[in-house]
Write an enzyme that holds these catalytic residues in place. Sequence first.
Site, PDB file in Angstrom:
ATOM      1  N   GLU A  90      -1.534   7.342  -0.274  1.00 17.16           N
ATOM      2  CA  GLU A  90      -2.626   7.792  -1.152  1.00 17.16           C
ATOM      3  C   GLU A  90      -2.208   9.026  -1.958  1.00 17.16           C
ATOM      4  OE1 GLU A  90      -5.675   8.726   1.682  1.00 17.16           O
ATOM      5  OE2 GLU A  90      -4.783  10.633   2.211  1.00 17.16           O
TER       6      GLU A  90
ATOM      7  N   LYS B 157       0.850  -1.202   0.000  1.00 21.05           N
ATOM      8  CA  LYS B 157       0.000   0.000   0.000  1.00 21.05           C
ATOM      9  C   LYS B 157       0.879   1.243   0.000  1.00 21.05           C
ATOM     10  CE  LYS B 157      -1.896   2.904   2.814  1.00 21.05           C
ATOM     11  NZ  LYS B 157      -1.886   4.096   1.953  1.00 21.05           N
TER      12      LYS B 157
ATOM     13  N   CYS C 288      13.439  11.776   5.591  1.00 22.87           N
ATOM     14  CA  CYS C 288      13.434  11.347   6.995  1.00 22.87           C
ATOM     15  C   CYS C 288      14.773  11.604   7.665  1.00 22.87           C
ATOM     16  CB  CYS C 288      13.061   9.879   7.091  1.00 22.87           C
ATOM     17  SG  CYS C 288      14.103   8.820   6.061  1.00 22.87           S
TER      18      CYS C 288
ATOM     19  N   THR D 179       1.569   7.294  13.257  1.00 25.71           N
ATOM     20  CA  THR D 179       0.992   6.174  12.502  1.00 25.71           C
ATOM     21  C   THR D 179       1.687   4.874  12.889  1.00 25.71           C
ATOM     22  OG1 THR D 179       0.821   7.753  10.680  1.00 25.71           O
ATOM     23  CG2 THR D 179       0.214   5.494  10.204  1.00 25.71           C
ATOM     24  N   GLY D 180       2.994   4.934  13.060  1.00 26.02           N
ATOM     25  CA  GLY D 180       3.741   3.726  13.453  1.00 26.02           C
ATOM     26  C   GLY D 180       3.239   3.173  14.778  1.00 26.02           C
TER      27      GLY D 180
ATOM     28  N   GLU E  10       9.722   1.995  10.448  1.00 26.74           N
ATOM     29  CA  GLU E  10      10.789   2.950  10.110  1.00 26.74           C
ATOM     30  C   GLU E  10      10.151   4.321  10.167  1.00 26.74           C
ATOM     31  OE1 GLU E  10      13.907   2.175   9.465  1.00 26.74           O
ATOM     32  OE2 GLU E  10      13.657   0.004   9.379  1.00 26.74           O
TER      33      GLU E  10
ATOM     34  N   GLY F   3       6.878   5.513   7.797  1.00 27.32           N
ATOM     35  CA  GLY F   3       6.039   6.699   7.852  1.00 27.32           C
ATOM     36  C   GLY F   3       6.264   7.435   9.150  1.00 27.32           C
ATOM     37  N   GLY F   4       5.242   8.145   9.600  1.00 28.85           N
ATOM     38  CA  GLY F   4       5.380   9.001  10.770  1.00 28.85           C
ATOM     39  C   GLY F   4       5.239   8.229  12.082  1.00 28.85           C
TER      40      GLY F   4
ATOM     41  N   GLU G  69       9.721  16.800  14.237  1.00 28.49           N
ATOM     42  CA  GLU G  69      10.023  16.697  12.807  1.00 28.49           C
ATOM     43  C   GLU G  69       9.071  17.619  12.043  1.00 28.49           C
ATOM     44  OE1 GLU G  69       8.811  13.073  10.759  1.00 28.49           O
ATOM     45  OE2 GLU G  69      10.801  12.944   9.864  1.00 28.49           O
TER      46      GLU G  69
HETATM   47  P1  NAP Z   1       2.288   8.727   7.410  1.00 30.18           P
HETATM   48  O1  NAP Z   1       1.234   9.763   7.398  1.00 30.18           O
HETATM   49  O2  NAP Z   1       2.584   8.058   8.702  1.00 30.18           O
HETATM   50  O3  NAP Z   1       1.878   7.670   6.302  1.00 30.18           O
HETATM   51  C1  NAP Z   1       2.712   6.611   5.917  1.00 30.18           C
HETATM   52  C2  NAP Z   1       1.876   5.531   5.293  1.00 30.18           C
HETATM   53  O4  NAP Z   1       0.990   5.000   6.273  1.00 30.18           O
HETATM   54  C3  NAP Z   1       0.998   6.026   4.148  1.00 30.18           C
HETATM   55  O5  NAP Z   1       0.895   5.030   3.175  1.00 30.18           O
HETATM   56  C4  NAP Z   1      -0.332   6.232   4.858  1.00 30.18           C
HETATM   57  O6  NAP Z   1      -1.408   6.187   3.976  1.00 30.18           O
HETATM   58  C5  NAP Z   1      -0.346   5.045   5.784  1.00 30.18           C
HETATM   59  N1  NAP Z   1      -1.254   5.142   6.913  1.00 30.18           N
HETATM   60  C6  NAP Z   1      -1.762   6.263   7.495  1.00 30.18           C
HETATM   61  N2  NAP Z   1      -2.553   5.915   8.542  1.00 30.18           N
HETATM   62  C7  NAP Z   1      -2.559   4.559   8.606  1.00 30.18           C
HETATM   63  C8  NAP Z   1      -3.173   3.603   9.462  1.00 30.18           C
HETATM   64  N3  NAP Z   1      -3.941   3.962  10.478  1.00 30.18           N
HETATM   65  N4  NAP Z   1      -2.940   2.295   9.233  1.00 30.18           N
HETATM   66  C9  NAP Z   1      -2.158   1.900   8.221  1.00 30.18           C
HETATM   67  N5  NAP Z   1      -1.544   2.754   7.376  1.00 30.18           N
HETATM   68  C10 NAP Z   1      -1.729   4.072   7.570  1.00 30.18           C
HETATM   69  O7  NAP Z   1       3.670   9.295   6.882  1.00 30.18           O
HETATM   70  P2  NAP Z   1       3.906  10.185   5.604  1.00 30.18           P
HETATM   71  O8  NAP Z   1       3.444  11.555   5.928  1.00 30.18           O
HETATM   72  O9  NAP Z   1       3.386   9.495   4.404  1.00 30.18           O
HETATM   73  O10 NAP Z   1       5.496  10.134   5.504  1.00 30.18           O
HETATM   74  C11 NAP Z   1       6.333  10.992   6.174  1.00 30.18           C
HETATM   75  C12 NAP Z   1       6.940  10.306   7.374  1.00 30.18           C
HETATM   76  O11 NAP Z   1       7.653   9.156   6.965  1.00 30.18           O
HETATM   77  C13 NAP Z   1       7.960  11.196   8.060  1.00 30.18           C
HETATM   78  O12 NAP Z   1       7.790  11.102   9.444  1.00 30.18           O
HETATM   79  C14 NAP Z   1       9.283  10.585   7.622  1.00 30.18           C
HETATM   80  O13 NAP Z   1      10.347  10.843   8.508  1.00 30.18           O
HETATM   81  C15 NAP Z   1       8.928   9.140   7.575  1.00 30.18           C
HETATM   82  N6  NAP Z   1       9.899   8.397   6.758  1.00 30.18           N
HETATM   83  C16 NAP Z   1      10.776   7.562   7.398  1.00 30.18           C
HETATM   84  C17 NAP Z   1      11.731   6.882   6.664  1.00 30.18           C
HETATM   85  C18 NAP Z   1      12.724   5.958   7.333  1.00 30.18           C
HETATM   86  O14 NAP Z   1      13.461   5.280   6.626  1.00 30.18           O
HETATM   87  N7  NAP Z   1      12.791   5.904   8.656  1.00 30.18           N
HETATM   88  C19 NAP Z   1      11.769   7.038   5.282  1.00 30.18           C
HETATM   89  C20 NAP Z   1      10.861   7.892   4.659  1.00 30.18           C
HETATM   90  C21 NAP Z   1       9.917   8.565   5.422  1.00 30.18           C
HETATM   91  P3  NAP Z   1      -1.996   7.564   3.410  1.00 30.18           P
HETATM   92  O15 NAP Z   1      -0.881   8.332   2.819  1.00 30.18           O
HETATM   93  O16 NAP Z   1      -2.938   7.050   2.413  1.00 30.18           O
HETATM   94  O17 NAP Z   1      -2.616   8.246   4.576  1.00 30.18           O
END
Ligand code: NAP
Length: 500
Positions: A179, A176, A293, A233-234, A251, A229-230, A394
Amino acid sequence: MDGEPDLYIGGRWCHASDRGTRDVVNPADGSIAAVVDEATPDDATAAIAAARAAFDDGPWPDTAVAERAAVLDRIADLLQRDKEELSLLETRDTGKTLAESRIDIDDVTSVFRYYARLIAVAADRLVDVGDPAIVSRVVREPIGVCVLIAPWNYPLLQMSWKVAPALAAGCTMVAKPSEVTPLSTIAFTHLVEEAGVPAGVVNLVQGSGAVLGEALTTSADVDFISFTGGLATGATISRAAADNVTKVAVELGGKNPHIVFADVATDVAGHSDWDAAVDHVLTGVFLHSGQVCSAGTRLIVEESIADDFVSALAARAETIRMGDGMDPASETGPLVSEQHRAKVESYVQLGISEGAKLITGGARPSDPALADGSFYLPTIFDHCDRSMRIVQEETFGPILTVERFTDEAEAIRLGNDTEYGLAAGVRTSDPARGQRVARALRHGTVWLNDFGYYTAAAEWGGYGKSGNGRELGPSGLAEYQETKHIWHNTAPAPAGWFKG
Ligand code: NAP
């Protein structure tokens, strides 16, 4: 995309079960880049069922390692064949420059090549138990059905860090993407099909995480969830998976320090490390408009050079050319969405109200050509400290905060004074000091006199609230494997414990 079915379930392309769609916006100008199918929770459940059946009934988990490796290599070949098309999609979707997207697709390719090589040598382990009749063997098996959830900043790259080792290990999966940025993952899934991956092994559902999350993370049919992701959410996903004791690797974000010692200014025979230090701090924070990130968003600089260093940085920041990622003259693109820009702007206001000194940026660009995109100027705040939220949280935008230190111990203390622990940079002309500080920092990656580089063969992941798994390298494969110990007695005899 644009009328074609975009969900891939059980080897079949299909529309969403309720025919729902989503507009994908090009952040460079606010135009609609594509219309894609938006999966429902029922679609997610169907995708998990398809992955479960493909795992339980095979043939992928039992396919010979050499054959799995050959499929990964075919995917790598196809990625290179379609590199330009994939790069264009990535740029249209995320806003990043085409040059960055091309690098991303090369990196994606290298991940598939790396795991194709690694799986071919990842061997079982024999354990000597001191009895020649006992053959004790530790084997690695695919963990099962995996749910792979990726963010929007490096859409296909982050997904590839999951799909490549999962395929190599013999797992089946439901992917997935965010979006906000599904386009490259849809195109990639067509390549997976073309490469000959059997039906049901890779399934794709795109749609809102909030809507699909429960179906994806609470199913007892899922063996492993890999999430990037964030932090919030994690944590939600970890809680959701806990009832089934499903393994989860997360991650997450970072608030990454970049420590600069005064000796970078020392002139030795007409050379100093000053220019490289300024350049890497600049690139480390403002590449991809800070939506990285591992971005070096906290400059921690030795007091004696701080004023000059910040002036040099600001002068460079003001010359960064922003623009549509499709324009070869652009050095950085917009933020991913209007919504995200609003979040970044609120952090800038917060920094000002917390008393940080705005040195440059802090506004949208005035160029009318950029008015329709979600652009934001590179922004530097000086005289920051750890009490400020702008230093702790962040922002995921082009915002650099500056803190100052007077000795090595203070630099280390500040560098570790974060709940995150993803990455850090150290700049010094003293190699011994560099190694000392690198070892003392509690971060998953430390760059010494460099910033931002990684390789498929070395582990990536975070300490603290930056996560709990590792991607890339041998550990990135191990996440997708179960370890089984097979004890084989080749000369069975009664155990003789009970005498009667
Ligand atoms: P996010 O809002 O947490 O979303 C990440 C993914 O999770 C998206 O596909 C999102 O779908 C999905 N998601 C949201 N709510 C969910 C739920 N309740 N259950 C399952 N999946 C869910 O993060 P983002 O804004 O896309 O990405 C930015 C974050 O990613 C930053 O914090 C960044 O530091 C982190 N990141 C970390 C790394 C690493 O290697 N550590 C690498 C890249 C990014 P939707 O988009 O459809 O809501």
